[in-house]
Design an enzyme around this catalytic site. Structure first.
Site, PDB file in Angstrom:
ATOM      1  N   HIS A 113      23.573  -7.560 -10.082  1.00  0.00           N
ATOM      2  CA  HIS A 113      23.203  -7.499  -8.696  1.00  0.00           C
ATOM      3  C   HIS A 113      23.192  -6.844  -7.871  1.00  0.00           C
ATOM      4  CE1 HIS A 113      22.898 -12.765  -8.574  1.00  0.00           C
ATOM      5  NE2 HIS A 113      21.118 -11.785  -9.036  1.00  0.00           N
TER       6      HIS A 113
ATOM      7  N   CYS B 274      28.726 -12.924  -3.159  1.00  0.00           N
ATOM      8  CA  CYS B 274      27.787 -14.473  -3.223  1.00  0.00           C
ATOM      9  C   CYS B 274      28.168 -15.436  -3.068  1.00  0.00           C
ATOM     10  CB  CYS B 274      28.082 -14.173  -4.596  1.00  0.00           C
ATOM     11  SG  CYS B 274      28.446 -13.016  -6.160  1.00  0.00           S
TER      12      CYS B 274
HETATM   13  N1  ARG Z   1      27.110 -17.047 -11.686  1.00  0.00           N
HETATM   14  C1  ARG Z   1      26.128 -17.323 -10.728  1.00  0.00           C
HETATM   15  C2  ARG Z   1      24.756 -16.043 -11.211  1.00  0.00           C
HETATM   16  O1  ARG Z   1      24.914 -15.319 -12.420  1.00  0.00           O
HETATM   17  C3  ARG Z   1      26.732 -15.774 -10.269  1.00  0.00           C
HETATM   18  C4  ARG Z   1      26.003 -15.585  -8.943  1.00  0.00           C
HETATM   19  C5  ARG Z   1      26.189 -13.973  -7.768  1.00  0.00           C
HETATM   20  N2  ARG Z   1      26.054 -13.915  -6.492  1.00  0.00           N
HETATM   21  C6  ARG Z   1      25.787 -12.608  -6.406  1.00  0.00           C
HETATM   22  N3  ARG Z   1      25.535 -12.315  -5.111  1.00  0.00           N
HETATM   23  N4  ARG Z   1      26.088 -11.495  -6.848  1.00  0.00           N
HETATM   24  O2  ARG Z   1      23.551 -16.206 -10.840  1.00  0.00           O
END
Ligand code: ARG
Length: 296
Positions: free
Chosen positions: A189, A289
């Protein structure tokens, strides 16, 4: 100053950083968060997630509460959405909406395990002053891949958000969007590789920090052009999810292991607030996150 005596006036040298560093001004923020009451690592949709690795869910909850306490101690407004059983990643609220200048674009998740989160957040927005939330037609993991800089929206793609969602964000939010390609699956991300530290003002461009190696060559070049004064994170800063930080323009909440990044932030005039997010990191998440910013 008017010299009224013959006493010698001592002119102390001003450190050059004080001349070149713009004032790091805090603004009060509104954050939406979701308590990790049902948090777990039950599936693997990014390289950080290992369902067989030990996870301390009580510690995750305590670390999350400590994070929220930091926001409240800094004077920010914190809203909470109720966690839903069976949605262990719902704590990562950043993935569920992009709110810029009062307009809200919801989310559409890539992984089926997270798909149902989007509607819970849509309902929250509708009940909390944003009846006109628009739901995307393309995969769009919201602030996970969108970073508002005060004058444009940086948009990540490569692993989660569909590049067509960038154009959709521009249409719905009415702000210029700059697409950036992510190339390292560990930084899946945009918010794992880039943080906006202070937003653009009429006098200053936005100030950001990022990990160059997470981006394609062309995206790196674009970032260098847009933000020549950015803080460049080291591999160690990135590897503890140090860039998954939250800034109010002056205070930056950072995973405590990101020591190089923290030192650079302090040198640049910010106040660093280290937090321990060891358990949330096992899901690939950090402070940012867990935090969806509502820009009224
Ligand atoms: N386990 C989650 C996923 O892989 C983590 C999300 C993390 N969020 C972020 N904004 N990077 O979707």
């Amino acid at each position: 100053m008017t010299a009224t005596t013959s006493t010698t006036t001592l002119v102390l040298p001003v450190p050059s950083a004080a001349v070149s560093t713009p004032e790091r001004r805090r603004t009060t923020r509104h954050y939406l968060v979701c308590e990790p009451r049902h948090f777990a690592v039950e599936y693997s949709i990014n390289p950080w997630m290992d369902p067989s690795a030990p996870l301390d869910t009580d510690l995750a909850l305590a670390q999350w509460r400590a994070l929220v306490e930091v926001y409240e101690a800094l004077g920010h407004r914190v809203s909470r959405i109720a966690p839903v059983p069976g949605l262990p990643d719902m704590v990562f609220a950043a993935n569920s909406g992009t709110v810029v200048r009062g307009r809200v674009l919801g989310a559409r998740f890539r992984a089926p395990q997270r798909a149902a989160e989007a509607d819970h957040f849509r309902t929250w927005f509708q009940a909390n002053g944003h009846p006109r939330v628009v739901m995307p037609t393309r995969v769009n993991e919201a602030e996970g891949d969108f970073a508002w800089t005060g004058d444009l929206l940086l948009a990540g793609t490569g692993f989660r958000t569909d590049p067509a969602a960038h154009a959709e964000a521009q249409e719905v939010l009415g702000v210029p969007v700059v697409s950036l390609s992510l190339v390292d699956p560990a930084y899946y991300h945009l918010d794992t590789a880039l943080v906006v530290l202070s937003e653009a003002t009429p006098d200053h461009r936005a100030h950001i920090a990022y990990y160059p190696e997470a981006f394609s060559a062309g995206s790196r070049e674009a970032l260098r052009t847009l933000y020549p004064d950015a803080i460049l994170a080291t591999p160690e800063d990135a590897a503890c999810l140090g860039l998954n930080a939250v800034s109010d323009g002056h205070n930056v909440v950072v995973p405590r292991e990101a020591t190089h990044l923290s030192a650079r932030l302090t040198e640049s005039g910010y106040t660093v607030h280290p937090v321990d997010i060891s358990e949330l990191r096992k899901s690939g998440g950090g402070p940012k996150c867990c935090t969806l910013e509502i820009r009224a």
